[in-house]
Scaffold this motif. Sequence first.
Motif, PDB file in Angstrom:
ATOM      1  N   SER A   1       0.821  -1.214   0.000  1.00 61.93           N
ATOM      2  CA  SER A   1       0.000   0.000   0.000  1.00 61.93           C
ATOM      3  C   SER A   1       0.850   1.257   0.000  1.00 61.93           C
ATOM      4  O   SER A   1       0.385   2.333  -0.362  1.00 61.93           O
ATOM      5  N   SER A   2       2.119   1.130   0.391  1.00 60.30           N
ATOM      6  CA  SER A   2       2.998   2.297   0.445  1.00 60.30           C
ATOM      7  C   SER A   2       3.826   2.451  -0.827  1.00 60.30           C
ATOM      8  O   SER A   2       4.700   3.308  -0.893  1.00 60.30           O
ATOM      9  N   THR A   3       3.539   1.651  -1.841  1.00 54.62           N
ATOM     10  CA  THR A   3       4.327   1.693  -3.074  1.00 54.62           C
ATOM     11  C   THR A   3       3.837   2.812  -3.992  1.00 54.62           C
ATOM     12  O   THR A   3       2.672   2.841  -4.358  1.00 54.62           O
ATOM     13  N   ALA A   4       4.740   3.725  -4.339  1.00 58.22           N
ATOM     14  CA  ALA A   4       4.390   4.831  -5.224  1.00 58.22           C
ATOM     15  C   ALA A   4       4.465   4.426  -6.695  1.00 58.22           C
ATOM     16  O   ALA A   4       3.714   4.928  -7.524  1.00 58.22           O
ATOM     17  N   ALA A   5       5.400   3.541  -6.984  1.00 57.27           N
ATOM     18  CA  ALA A   5       5.583   3.118  -8.372  1.00 57.27           C
ATOM     19  C   ALA A   5       6.289   1.773  -8.410  1.00 57.27           C
ATOM     20  O   ALA A   5       7.001   1.402  -7.480  1.00 57.27           O
ATOM     21  N   MET A   6       6.058   1.061  -9.504  1.00 54.02           N
ATOM     22  CA  MET A   6       6.776  -0.175  -9.751  1.00 54.02           C
ATOM     23  C   MET A   6       7.351  -0.119 -11.153  1.00 54.02           C
ATOM     24  O   MET A   6       6.810   0.560 -12.034  1.00 54.02           O
ATOM     25  N   ALA A   7       8.449  -0.827 -11.336  1.00 55.88           N
ATOM     26  CA  ALA A   7       9.157  -0.712 -12.606  1.00 55.88           C
ATOM     27  C   ALA A   7       9.814  -2.023 -12.995  1.00 55.88           C
ATOM     28  O   ALA A   7       9.949  -2.942 -12.178  1.00 55.88           O
TER      29      ALA A   7
ATOM     30  N   SER B   1      10.582   0.066 -18.041  1.00 50.67           N
ATOM     31  CA  SER B   1       9.227   0.612 -17.947  1.00 50.67           C
ATOM     32  C   SER B   1       8.859   0.807 -16.487  1.00 50.67           C
ATOM     33  O   SER B   1       9.397   0.136 -15.605  1.00 50.67           O
ATOM     34  N   ALA B   2       7.935   1.744 -16.242  1.00 50.06           N
ATOM     35  CA  ALA B   2       7.441   1.991 -14.892  1.00 50.06           C
ATOM     36  C   ALA B   2       5.963   2.336 -14.937  1.00 50.06           C
ATOM     37  O   ALA B   2       5.457   2.837 -15.946  1.00 50.06           O
ATOM     38  N   ILE B   3       5.290   2.062 -13.821  1.00 51.32           N
ATOM     39  CA  ILE B   3       3.885   2.420 -13.674  1.00 51.32           C
ATOM     40  C   ILE B   3       3.683   2.947 -12.266  1.00 51.32           C
ATOM     41  O   ILE B   3       4.171   2.370 -11.297  1.00 51.32           O
ATOM     42  N   THR B   4       2.993   4.071 -12.154  1.00 52.57           N
ATOM     43  CA  THR B   4       2.792   4.682 -10.856  1.00 52.57           C
ATOM     44  C   THR B   4       1.509   4.179 -10.205  1.00 52.57           C
ATOM     45  O   THR B   4       0.704   3.482 -10.834  1.00 52.57           O
ATOM     46  N   ARG B   5       1.313   4.594  -8.955  1.00 49.28           N
ATOM     47  CA  ARG B   5       0.104   4.207  -8.230  1.00 49.28           C
ATOM     48  C   ARG B   5      -1.133   4.717  -8.947  1.00 49.28           C
ATOM     49  O   ARG B   5      -2.184   4.091  -8.882  1.00 49.28           O
ATOM     50  N   SER B   6      -1.011   5.848  -9.640  1.00 49.94           N
ATOM     51  CA  SER B   6      -2.141   6.410 -10.380  1.00 49.94           C
ATOM     52  C   SER B   6      -2.206   5.884 -11.810  1.00 49.94           C
ATOM     53  O   SER B   6      -2.988   6.386 -12.622  1.00 49.94           O
ATOM     54  N   SER B   7      -1.350   4.882 -12.105  1.00 49.76           N
ATOM     55  CA  SER B   7      -1.332   4.194 -13.399  1.00 49.76           C
ATOM     56  C   SER B   7      -0.758   5.005 -14.548  1.00 49.76           C
ATOM     57  O   SER B   7      -0.987   4.669 -15.716  1.00 49.76           O
ATOM     58  N   SER B   8      -0.003   6.053 -14.253  1.00 54.39           N
ATOM     59  CA  SER B   8       0.793   6.684 -15.306  1.00 54.39           C
ATOM     60  C   SER B   8       1.906   5.711 -15.685  1.00 54.39           C
ATOM     61  O   SER B   8       2.454   5.024 -14.821  1.00 54.39           O
ATOM     62  N   THR B   9       2.217   5.669 -16.977  1.00 51.50           N
ATOM     63  CA  THR B   9       3.225   4.709 -17.426  1.00 51.50           C
ATOM     64  C   THR B   9       4.376   5.399 -18.153  1.00 51.50           C
ATOM     65  O   THR B   9       4.211   6.484 -18.727  1.00 51.50           O
ATOM     66  N   TYR B  10       5.521   4.750 -18.102  1.00 46.64           N
ATOM     67  CA  TYR B  10       6.729   5.255 -18.741  1.00 46.64           C
ATOM     68  C   TYR B  10       7.416   4.079 -19.429  1.00 46.64           C
ATOM     69  O   TYR B  10       7.452   2.972 -18.882  1.00 46.64           O
ATOM     70  N   LEU B  11       7.968   4.347 -20.597  1.00 47.37           N
ATOM     71  CA  LEU B  11       8.663   3.307 -21.342  1.00 47.37           C
ATOM     72  C   LEU B  11       9.992   3.841 -21.868  1.00 47.37           C
ATOM     73  O   LEU B  11      10.083   4.997 -22.282  1.00 47.37           O
ATOM     74  N   ALA B  12      10.990   2.997 -21.884  1.00 44.73           N
ATOM     75  CA  ALA B  12      12.250   3.358 -22.522  1.00 44.73           C
ATOM     76  C   ALA B  12      12.033   3.458 -24.024  1.00 44.73           C
ATOM     77  O   ALA B  12      11.203   2.739 -24.596  1.00 44.73           O
ATOM     78  N   ASP B  13      12.785   4.340 -24.666  1.00 47.42           N
ATOM     79  CA  ASP B  13      12.617   4.529 -26.109  1.00 47.42           C
ATOM     80  C   ASP B  13      12.840   3.230 -26.882  1.00 47.42           C
ATOM     81  O   ASP B  13      12.195   2.989 -27.903  1.00 47.42           O
ATOM     82  N   SER B  14      13.739   2.406 -26.378  1.00 53.25           N
ATOM     83  CA  SER B  14      14.094   1.178 -27.099  1.00 53.25           C
ATOM     84  C   SER B  14      12.971   0.150 -27.134  1.00 53.25           C
ATOM     85  O   SER B  14      13.015  -0.783 -27.941  1.00 53.25           O
ATOM     86  N   VAL B  15      11.958   0.322 -26.292  1.00 50.59           N
ATOM     87  CA  VAL B  15      10.874  -0.666 -26.248  1.00 50.59           C
ATOM     88  C   VAL B  15       9.516  -0.068 -26.586  1.00 50.59           C
ATOM     89  O   VAL B  15       8.512  -0.791 -26.611  1.00 50.59           O
ATOM     90  N   LYS B  16       9.468   1.220 -26.843  1.00 49.26           N
ATOM     91  CA  LYS B  16       8.189   1.854 -27.194  1.00 49.26           C
ATOM     92  C   LYS B  16       7.621   1.223 -28.456  1.00 49.26           C
ATOM     93  O   LYS B  16       8.334   0.962 -29.418  1.00 49.26           O
ATOM     94  N   GLY B  17       6.317   0.975 -28.409  1.00 48.33           N
ATOM     95  CA  GLY B  17       5.660   0.341 -29.548  1.00 48.33           C
ATOM     96  C   GLY B  17       5.709  -1.177 -29.511  1.00 48.33           C
ATOM     97  O   GLY B  17       5.033  -1.843 -30.298  1.00 48.33           O
ATOM     98  N   ARG B  18       6.516  -1.733 -28.603  1.00 50.12           N
ATOM     99  CA  ARG B  18       6.639  -3.195 -28.504  1.00 50.12           C
ATOM    100  C   ARG B  18       6.247  -3.701 -27.114  1.00 50.12           C
ATOM    101  O   ARG B  18       5.662  -4.777 -26.998  1.00 50.12           O
ATOM    102  N   PHE B  19       6.605  -2.974 -26.080  1.00 48.73           N
ATOM    103  CA  PHE B  19       6.332  -3.388 -24.704  1.00 48.73           C
ATOM    104  C   PHE B  19       5.220  -2.521 -24.117  1.00 48.73           C
ATOM    105  O   PHE B  19       5.046  -1.359 -24.507  1.00 48.73           O
ATOM    106  N   SER B  20       4.521  -3.072 -23.151  1.00 44.08           N
ATOM    107  CA  SER B  20       3.555  -2.288 -22.388  1.00 44.08           C
ATOM    108  C   SER B  20       3.543  -2.796 -20.954  1.00 44.08           C
ATOM    109  O   SER B  20       3.824  -3.972 -20.691  1.00 44.08           O
ATOM    110  N   ILE B  21       3.209  -1.899 -20.024  1.00 45.41           N
ATOM    111  CA  ILE B  21       3.177  -2.243 -18.609  1.00 45.41           C
ATOM    112  C   ILE B  21       1.760  -2.028 -18.091  1.00 45.41           C
ATOM    113  O   ILE B  21       1.059  -1.115 -18.531  1.00 45.41           O
TER     114      ILE B  21
END
Length: 123
Positions: free
Chosen positions: A29-35, A49-69
Amino acid sequence: QVQLVESGGGLVQSGGSLRLSCSASGRTSSTAAMAWFRQAPGKEREFVSAITRSSSTYLADSVKGRFSISRDNAKNTVYLQMNNLKPEDTAVYYCAAAKWYGTFRSMSTYDDWGQGTQVTVSS
């Protein structure tokens, strides 16, 4: 402290897909983000890649378009869907959890780490 267990790695041919899972237990419950980070032989660990508690997501350029979190809060699990895999994606993939918001691409943001799961992509 959060305990993290990765699963879903394996051997796949180039162009194939895998889905990694990271199951969290403990003070989730105290986790702000996971990656997800990865480390190839002889190379430094790098952000994937990372995803926040509010479900914002981040991806490295090398995996954009191929990976999702994504995450399933009910199961305390984060997933990394990897499509169109390439040999250069071969690495040990690590799950990480951060207590506080920070620079999500930086390893120093994360407090807890899993043991990793091997992903091997053959050409």
